[in-house]
Scaffold this active site. Sequence first.
Site, PDB file in Angstrom:
ATOM      1  N   GLU A 103      45.056  55.303  28.237  1.00 16.78           N
ATOM      2  CA  GLU A 103      44.704  53.910  28.181  1.00 16.78           C
ATOM      3  C   GLU A 103      45.014  52.976  26.969  1.00 16.78           C
ATOM      4  O   GLU A 103      45.122  53.559  25.978  1.00 16.78           O
ATOM      5  CB  GLU A 103      43.341  54.027  28.424  1.00 16.78           C
ATOM      6  CG  GLU A 103      42.753  53.899  29.841  1.00 16.78           C
ATOM      7  CD  GLU A 103      42.616  52.468  30.280  1.00 16.78           C
ATOM      8  OE1 GLU A 103      43.788  51.690  29.800  1.00 16.78           O
ATOM      9  OE2 GLU A 103      42.087  51.941  31.074  1.00 16.78           O
ATOM     10  N   ASP A 107      36.553  49.463  26.512  1.00 17.92           N
ATOM     11  CA  ASP A 107      35.845  48.433  26.097  1.00 17.92           C
ATOM     12  C   ASP A 107      34.207  48.667  26.557  1.00 17.92           C
ATOM     13  O   ASP A 107      33.615  49.522  26.032  1.00 17.92           O
ATOM     14  CB  ASP A 107      36.091  47.105  27.066  1.00 17.92           C
ATOM     15  CG  ASP A 107      35.727  45.752  26.527  1.00 17.92           C
ATOM     16  OD1 ASP A 107      34.555  45.957  25.968  1.00 17.92           O
ATOM     17  OD2 ASP A 107      36.405  44.669  26.969  1.00 17.92           O
TER      18      ASP A 107
HETATM   19  C1  PRP Z   1      41.709  46.678  30.594  1.00 11.47           C
HETATM   20  C2  PRP Z   1      42.220  47.904  29.955  1.00 11.47           C
HETATM   21  C3  PRP Z   1      41.405  48.843  30.375  1.00 11.47           C
HETATM   22  C4  PRP Z   1      40.079  48.261  30.786  1.00 11.47           C
HETATM   23  C5  PRP Z   1      38.994  48.586  29.683  1.00 11.47           C
HETATM   24  O1  PRP Z   1      42.178  46.415  31.685  1.00 11.47           O
HETATM   25  O2  PRP Z   1      43.617  47.901  30.157  1.00 11.47           O
HETATM   26  O3  PRP Z   1      41.967  49.372  31.520  1.00 11.47           O
HETATM   27  O4  PRP Z   1      40.253  46.734  30.747  1.00 11.47           O
HETATM   28  O5  PRP Z   1      37.824  47.946  30.051  1.00 11.47           O
HETATM   29  P1  PRP Z   1      36.665  48.718  30.233  1.00 11.47           P
HETATM   30  O6  PRP Z   1      36.251  49.760  29.322  1.00 11.47           O
HETATM   31  O7  PRP Z   1      35.527  47.629  29.882  1.00 11.47           O
HETATM   32  O8  PRP Z   1      36.628  49.238  31.868  1.00 11.47           O
HETATM   33  P2  PRP Z   1      42.411  45.019  32.528  1.00 11.47           P
HETATM   34  O9  PRP Z   1      41.289  45.247  33.753  1.00 11.47           O
HETATM   35  O10 PRP Z   1      42.286  43.947  31.690  1.00 11.47           O
HETATM   36  O11 PRP Z   1      43.752  45.089  33.349  1.00 11.47           O
HETATM   37  P3  PRP Z   1      45.266  45.156  32.541  1.00 11.47           P
HETATM   38  O12 PRP Z   1      45.287  46.684  31.886  1.00 11.47           O
HETATM   39  O13 PRP Z   1      46.072  45.083  33.837  1.00 11.47           O
HETATM   40  O14 PRP Z   1      45.475  43.985  31.685  1.00 11.47           O
END
Ligand code: PRP
Length: 185
Positions: A103, A107
């Site tokens: 990953e 967040d």
């Molecule tokens: C982002 C990142 C993780 C997720 C983390 O993806 O790549 O997968 O958010 O956030 P969390 O811990 O709050 O769940 P995003 O949904 O922005 O999609 P992307 O990777 O396609 O940009």
Amino acid sequence: MNNAIPAAIEQVLLDERTIARRVSELAAQISADYAGLDDLVLIGVLKGAFIFLADLARQLTVPHHVDFIALSSYNKGTASSGAVRLIMDTRSSVTGRNVLIVEDILDTGYTLDYLLRIFRARNPASLRTCVLLSKPARRRVEVQVDYLGFEIPDVWVVGYGLDYADLFRTLPYIGALRKEVYTRG
Ligand code: PRP
């Protein structure tokens, strides 16, 4: 090629060399930990992990497969409900294999928590996680991280796979976005 830092970037948090050094360290640690183990499969979480996974995988000294999964979280950036939607599943089965989820950023933790639950249910031989960035201040659910690149403050970061409105993913460094950029409108 124009190497100027875009105006939307307030500061570079992690430069190219710093990232490269840490990715090498993670690759060395993972290679040592999986030495002698069969059937390691890296699962990159799209889109954000595509660059991190490419750099990490190319430095592993143990045989491995590469697969991807794509997710989307609802209400990103707002008071998130934690609902995660599966957009594209892995191509191969993970049952009986040594799975390492890769990953870009942790967040709230909802995404990784969801991934751990779905992969655990598929009975892998082992299941670990490798995350480049973690924002501890944002965590809503505790999740297991086995390999971590960096802890960062609660600022919007872009570059090295990470985006704002699907832009800036291919910047070679990780930069903090100016607050005006994501708070306007
Ligand atoms: C982002 C990142 C993780 C997720 C983390 O993806 O790549 O997968 O958010 O956030 P969390 O811990 O709050 O769940 P995003 O949904 O922005 O999609 P992307 O990777 O396609 O940009």
